[in-house]
Write a protein that holds these residues in place. Structure first.
Motif: not given
Length: 354
Positions: A148-149, A155-163
């Motif tokens: 995730x880091x 600067x890639x988009x995060x998935x819901x699971x990442x958040x």
């Protein structure tokens, strides 16, 4: 009035933690086993917080309750580690070695040195030891949140699971930091925990309303039905698309996603993998990823080992190393060197990955 408001919000944070843990416990029997780690993480965190809240506003609180609240801390770190590992790793988790030794040790310690008779020892040594253990688990859990880091860095988009995972990790780490670095701030930590738990609840319902089942993957159910020859043949033909389309390069690929992509009933796909190939879905997908990695190791590449793992669909360098060695019997570097020794070269411009 201010103290009453602090007590209300602090206690509400702990109460919400209990409610959220019950919610996951109810759903866990139909969902991923890893949710039980989240259940106990929230439960132990709530026990610790509620102890601090009531102790601050009621110093005459029972010493037994204080001991239970402090002892709960020793399991917060392990449950955080186990939950993040279960979401990021593809190996079987040996959760017993991370729970039972601490559980037994806490019981023995509590009986040998009860808080009511040894408050100085608890304050000077035991509590400090517990916080150090909690901090160590936060540190070693970083490798499971590092993808995730990495996405944030790139600067890639995060998935819901990442958040979701990032929220869990940072929330627990922040509460640990607040407890271990400042005295007489139990009520502040309680208020902060209220914000943290409330944020998790909001995330939960936002994701759920958007039909996000990322952290609630259903268990495969075979419904006691055997696959007929026609179905088996159809599945064999369709799963070839997994390799052709390189679906395995998606690090968050799930059984559900794969089944939808190749137009197979997910229960039948899972049953086929388990009964006909004797493989779990994770092992099946990881074999494709390792074949991709072997191909890259044999050809020109400027990848670092970490980048190679991400390129092949793994969530972390450690998972890539472990899975590669488990399947091939060698580390990636050993495999590449062996290939070079056998054929004399990979490519005149290739480099050994380090």
């Amino acid at each position: 009035m201010n103290n009453q408001m602090l007590f209300f919000f602090s206690a509400l944070g702990a109460f919400n933690g209990f409610i959220l843990s019950v919610y996951f416990a109810i759903n866990a029997n139909k969902r991923k086993f890893s949710n039980y780690f989240l259940v106990f993480l929230l439960l132990t965190l709530s026990i610790r917080i509620i102890k601090s809240v009531f102790f601050y506003f009621n110093p005459q609180l029972s010493n037994t309750f204080i001991q239970i609240g402090l002892s709960a801390c020793i399991l917060i770190g392990p449950f955080l580690y186990l939950y993040l590992k279960s979401q990021s790793d593809n190996e079987k988790i040996s959760w017993i070695i991370h729970i039972f030794p601490y559980l037994i040790g806490t019981i023995v310690l509590g009986l040998s040195y009860p808080y009511v008779e040894h408050q100085v020892i608890w304050s000077s040594w035991i509590v400090k030891g517990i916080y150090i253990q909690w901090f160590i688990y936060i540190v070693i859990s970083i490798k499971y949140i590092s993808p995730v880091f990495y996405k944030l860095k790139k600067k890639q988009s995060l998935s819901k699971m990442d958040i979701w995972l990032l929220s869990i990790y940072l929330g627990v780490a922040f509460i640990c930091l607040a407890y271990s670095t400042a005295a007489y701030t139990s009520y502040i930590v309680g208020a902060l925990s209220f914000t943290f738990i409330l944020y998790l609840i909001i995330l939960l319902f936002v994701f759920k309303n958007k039909h996000a089942s990322t952290f609630f993957q259903e268990k495969e159910r075979y419904q006691n039905k055997e696959l007929d020859a026609i179905t088996i043949e159809a599945i064999q033909q369709k799963i070839l698309f997994i390799a052709e389309k390189e679906l395995f390069l998606n690090p968050n690929l799930t059984l559900d996603d794969t089944a939808k992509e190749v137009k197979i009933n997910k229960h039948q796909l899972s049953q086929y993998l388990n009964e006909k190939l004797n493989k779990s879905f994770n092992v099946f997908i990881n074999e494709f990823r390792i074949e991709k990695a072997k191909s890259l190791l044999q050809t020109k590449t400027n990848y670092t080992m970490e980048a190679l793992g991400y390129e092949c669909g793994f969530n972390s360098k450690s998972t890539f190393f472990t899975t590669f060695k488990k399947i091939t019997g060698q580390t990636p570097t050993e495999y590449q060197r062996g290939f070079q020794n056998e054929f004399g070269f990979i490519n005149s411009n290739s480099k050994t990955i380090k």
